[in-house]
Design a protein around this motif. Structure first.
Motif, PDB file in Angstrom:
ATOM      1  N   GLU A 161      37.854  34.405  51.030  1.00 37.30           N
ATOM      2  CA  GLU A 161      39.219  34.699  51.483  1.00 37.30           C
ATOM      3  C   GLU A 161      39.768  36.003  50.902  1.00 37.30           C
ATOM      4  O   GLU A 161      40.647  36.004  50.037  1.00 37.30           O
ATOM      5  N   ASN A 187      48.102  33.913  33.389  1.00 31.51           N
ATOM      6  CA  ASN A 187      49.099  33.371  34.318  1.00 31.51           C
ATOM      7  C   ASN A 187      49.842  34.482  35.055  1.00 31.51           C
ATOM      8  O   ASN A 187      50.136  34.364  36.253  1.00 31.51           O
ATOM      9  N   GLN A 190      47.734  35.818  37.764  1.00 31.16           N
ATOM     10  CA  GLN A 190      47.729  34.915  38.918  1.00 31.16           C
ATOM     11  C   GLN A 190      49.005  35.086  39.736  1.00 31.16           C
ATOM     12  O   GLN A 190      48.955  35.163  40.971  1.00 31.16           O
ATOM     13  N   ARG A 191      50.147  35.185  39.059  1.00 28.63           N
ATOM     14  CA  ARG A 191      51.415  35.344  39.779  1.00 28.63           C
ATOM     15  C   ARG A 191      51.439  36.641  40.586  1.00 28.63           C
ATOM     16  O   ARG A 191      51.984  36.689  41.694  1.00 28.63           O
ATOM     17  N   GLY A 193      48.922  38.055  41.921  1.00 31.67           N
ATOM     18  CA  GLY A 193      47.929  38.022  42.986  1.00 31.67           C
ATOM     19  C   GLY A 193      46.629  38.730  42.679  1.00 31.67           C
ATOM     20  O   GLY A 193      45.777  38.874  43.564  1.00 31.67           O
ATOM     21  N   ARG A 194      46.446  39.202  41.426  1.00 32.74           N
ATOM     22  CA  ARG A 194      45.179  39.871  41.094  1.00 32.74           C
ATOM     23  C   ARG A 194      44.023  38.865  41.033  1.00 32.74           C
ATOM     24  O   ARG A 194      42.884  39.200  41.349  1.00 32.74           O
ATOM     25  N   ARG A 196      43.104  34.482  41.755  1.00 35.20           N
ATOM     26  CA  ARG A 196      43.584  33.245  42.373  1.00 35.20           C
ATOM     27  C   ARG A 196      42.684  32.098  41.927  1.00 35.20           C
ATOM     28  O   ARG A 196      41.480  32.283  41.713  1.00 35.20           O
ATOM     29  N   PRO A 197      43.245  30.901  41.828  1.00 37.70           N
ATOM     30  CA  PRO A 197      42.441  29.756  41.389  1.00 37.70           C
ATOM     31  C   PRO A 197      41.614  29.170  42.529  1.00 37.70           C
ATOM     32  O   PRO A 197      41.798  29.505  43.703  1.00 37.70           O
ATOM     33  N   PHE A 243      37.547  31.958  39.101  1.00 42.20           N
ATOM     34  CA  PHE A 243      38.684  32.456  39.855  1.00 42.20           C
ATOM     35  C   PHE A 243      38.196  33.354  40.988  1.00 42.20           C
ATOM     36  O   PHE A 243      37.036  33.790  41.019  1.00 42.20           O
ATOM     37  N   SER A 246      40.878  39.763  43.507  1.00 43.98           N
ATOM     38  CA  SER A 246      41.283  40.478  44.718  1.00 43.98           C
ATOM     39  C   SER A 246      40.444  41.726  44.947  1.00 43.98           C
ATOM     40  O   SER A 246      40.193  42.115  46.089  1.00 43.98           O
TER      41      SER A 246
END
Length: 749
Positions: A161, A187, A190-191, A193-194, A196-197, A243, A246
């Motif tokens: 994705e 965290n 993740q916030r 967008g670099r 993702r879990p 993870f 991106s």
């Protein structure tokens, strides 16, 4: 075609500590340990490197950084662990061993003072260490994490994705506040967008009233990969996280921030293609990855396997009399047993062979036992340098009413094996009209790995005992067979073969690869690892300790959630020998109690009676894994001290007192209250009947070699059970190393 070139993530470990009767404090370093020619230049070099670190704009977490201490090649030993310099006094802490050195947690504002200390100290211990440290550098410019080609990492990973999947090991700070800082950065990444879990937490459920299991992928926010890993990281510094990144720049930012210790690409998982042809393609010889198995049988006449022949000994029996068919079948299974039996759970291992044509057909005149013994000594003596495992799928017929004494063939084979340091892998024998109750020689050979047959279940996994294979035990209650494997197999010609001979062939291949993969193998250490890798916790007269392919793992690899230590030692008779200070991994503790599974295996090279009758074994080994109770007393976690306390006949019958193989397994399910932070292994050699050797006292008995294998497994319900391996490695430090060839242990695997 499989080879041993595959990566080994958690190799079996060698315990490098020597035994001792009790913990002692070493004499410490002194002037004699200083490399004077290196002291002055290393003072200057290390001080400069520390000052550079003090002035470097590196990412800090709670004011801390991770540095790598590289030792000179002649100084990477327990004696020179640099704790005299990198300790609490200097705001530093050793974290773990790394290739050629140590990983250290260091407060940046302490670098200047530490540099001054290195330049000026007159303490002999410190000067000795300074002269043996090669360099001090940030972890992120060392080969461990820095200098990586992020584009290459990106291109190697599986796509997901609009991103790619990676596994990273979070920076292993011991400091809780530093780990909290790392968690905040992860965290935030993740916030933004670099990264993702992934929803990779899978469980098996069954709805009420249903008789069918269902696979469930947990998708709640707290169950996703990053959330689970950061939760675990608060408790344990050695934590991986999976993870989706991106882009390649996201990987670089993780390293620059000092948030990760190592990054690996996650590659696509594909299903293996199983060939339909009943006759597999013959393997290609590869001397580097294919060990040699000596095959003492009816020879090899199949031309298709001729390229796999490493050597041929002169034949003991003529071609016209040799059991040609059996020899061909056994060879095909030793070379590529898995390829012939893709429906069964057999490791995909390939071997070359040495051919010792010495077994005749039943209707032909074969060699006498004495001739065979002499032949084996000559051939094994000639090829023992490159051929450590010898397949012996033949038997000497016996009658059921014969006294159960040690056979001559078994005894002589024992002498040959011990003299040349090889491992015979011997079939236990098959039922015959004259014998359906006891094993056939040379399956009673003390130094051999004796193999019985077993059936497969519907899933191709080991099942019930084979109805054709003979049972144990051997003379003197000897634990035979040690292991068992499939005895209904396909081999050369495509027909179904039934018998303990064929189980022995696939076992020989695994034993040979175990030898091949170990740095310092001995026959007994290989036997101990195969027993440790088997699934049974108690001995069975038909199955031994089971099949050495538990959870489809190889004997030189630690199972998930487990850690295995293996070592050999020479022990003097009459003394207790202790391996103290084996750390208790936190994964082995639950609610303040010891909890999990322990397995302790010890195999003695015993002193034996040349008469081969009663009291064949003149020495025995007694072992236990011990811990300290809350009251400070010593108790046994595995093993027993009853052998030398119970009545002799009871001890022999119920405790197999004089068996040279000790295998103790204990599930600590309810937990054991304990004190302290360590376990210990204890062992003692007991002799008897010394007069037959001309000995008078215990001191006259030569030291006995013992192979040890100790496995600690975290409980199945432990959330952090997978980290038990890293935990023990980190705590043992330089007292442990990989037992496997070409593998450097990395606590962040």
């Amino acid at each position: 075609m499989a080879t041993d070139a595959r990566p080994v993530l958690n190799p079996v470990l060698t315990l490098k500590a020597d035994s001792r009767p009790r913990s002692v404090t070493g004499g410490g370093l002194n002037e004699s340990h200083i490399r004077t020619e290196r002291l002055a230049p290393q003072r200057a070099r290390l001080a400069k490197q520390l000052r550079d670190l003090a002035d470097t704009n590196v990412s800090l977490h709670a004011g801390l950084m991770l540095i790598v201490i590289e030792m000179f090649a002649d100084s990477y030993a327990p004696t020179y662990t640099p704790s005299v310099i990198f300790n609490d006094r200097h705001n530093a802490q050793l974290i773990a061993p790394v290739p050629s050195g140590y990983l250290v947690q260091l407060r940046q504002n302490a670098c200047q003072d530490l540099a001054s200390y290195i330049e000026s100290t007159n303490r002999a211990e410190a000067r000795a260490i300074i002269s043996r440290i090669k360099s001090v550098e940030s972890m992120f410019v060392s080969p461990l994490a820095g200098g990586q080609d992020f584009n290459a990492l990106w291109n190697a990973a599986a796509t997901r994705e609009d991103g790619r999947i990676f596994t990273a090991w979070l920076a292993p700070f011991f400091d809780v506040m530093a780990r909290d800082s790392i968690t905040q950065f992860i965290n935030a990444s993740q916030r933004e967008g670099r990264i993702r879990p992934l929803p990779n937490l899978i469980s098996i459920t069954r709805e009420a009233g249903s008789n069918a299991d269902q696979l469930q992928i947990q998708t709640a926010a707290t169950s996703l990969s990053i959330a689970r890993s950061t939760r675990a990281y608060r408790q344990a510094p050695f934590t991986p996280v999976e993870f989706v990144a991106s882009d390649a720049e996201a990987l670089r930012q993780l390293v620059i921030a000092g948030a990760v210790f190592r990054i690996d690409p996650v590659r696509p998982v594909t299903a293996a293609v199983v060939p339909r042809a009943p006759d597999p393609e013959r393997p290609v010889p590869n001397e580097q990855w294919q060990p040699i198995v000596g095959i003492v049988d009816g020879g090899l006449f199949a031309q298709s396997y001729e390229p796999m022949v490493a050597w041929r000994a002169p034949s003991l029996v003529a071609d016209v009399a040799a059991n040609r068919k059996h020899g061909n079948q056994i060879t095909s299974l030793v070379v590529q047993g898995s390829a012939w039996n893709t429906h069964l759970s057999i490791p995909d291992l390939v071997c070359r062979v040495g051919i010792a044509q010495s077994i005749a057909r039943e209707d032909a005149a074969g060699a006498t036992s004495e001739a065979l013994e002499s032949y084996l000594r000559a051939v094994i003596g000639r090829h023992c340098g490159d051929t450590k495992v010898w397949n012996m799928s033949f038997s000497e017929p016996v009658h059921g009413d014969r006294p159960l004494f040690m056979s001559r063939l078994g005894h002589r084979l024992r002498q040959i094996a011990r003299d040349y340091g090889v491992l015979p892998v011997v079939a236990i024998g098959n039922h015959a009209p004259e014998n359906s109750a006891r094993l056939c020689p040379p399956a009673d050979c003390e130094a051999a790995l004796t193999v019985a047959g077993r059936q497969s279940n519907a899933d191709g996994e080991p099942g019930l005992p084979c109805i054709v294979s003979l049972p144990g035990p051997g003379p003197e209650g000897l634990f035979k067979p040690e292991i068992s494997w499939f005895s209904t197999l396909r081999g050369l010609g495509g027909e179904m073969l039934v018998g303990s001979s064929y189980a022995t062939a696939i076992t020989s291949a695994l034993a040979a690869h175990t030898f091949h993969n170990l740095k310092e193998p001995t026959p007994d250490l290989v036997r101990a690892l195969l027993i440790d890798a088997s699934e049974r916790d108690s001995f069975d007269h038909r199955l031994g300790w089971g099949t050495p392919h538990q959870d489809q793992r190889l004997p030189w690899v630690c199972a998930e959630g487990s850690v295995t230590l293996a070592w050999t030692a020479h022990l003097a008779a009459g003394f207790w020998h202790y391996w103290d200070d084996i750390p208790i991994p936190p994964e082995f503790v639950n609610d303040g109690k010891l909890r999990g599974r322990v397995a302790l295996t010890a195999i003695l090279n015993p002193l034996v009676s040349e008469l081969g009758m009663a009291n064949y074994f003149a020495t025995r080994v007694q072992v236990a894994l011990q811990y300290w109770t809350p009251g400070g007393k010593v108790a046994n976690l595995a093993g027993s001290m009853r052998e030398d306390q119970a009545a002799e006949l009871e001890a022999r019958a119920s405790l197999a007192k004089w068996n040279p193989v000790r295998h103790h397994v204990n599930y600590v399910a309810r937990g054991r209250a304990f004190s302290g932070t360590t376990l210990r292994v204890c062992a003692r050699i007991f002799p008897r009947d010394l007069y037959q050797f001309g000995y008078v006292r215990n001191e006259d008995v030569p030291p006995s070699e013992v192979a040890f294998v100790l496995t600690l497994s975290a409980p199945e319900d432990s959330p952090n059970r997978a980290s038990i391996y890293n935990s023990l490695v980190a705590r043992l430090g330089n007292y442990v190393e990989s037992a496997v060839n070409d593998i450097d242990i990395d606590i962040d695997q």
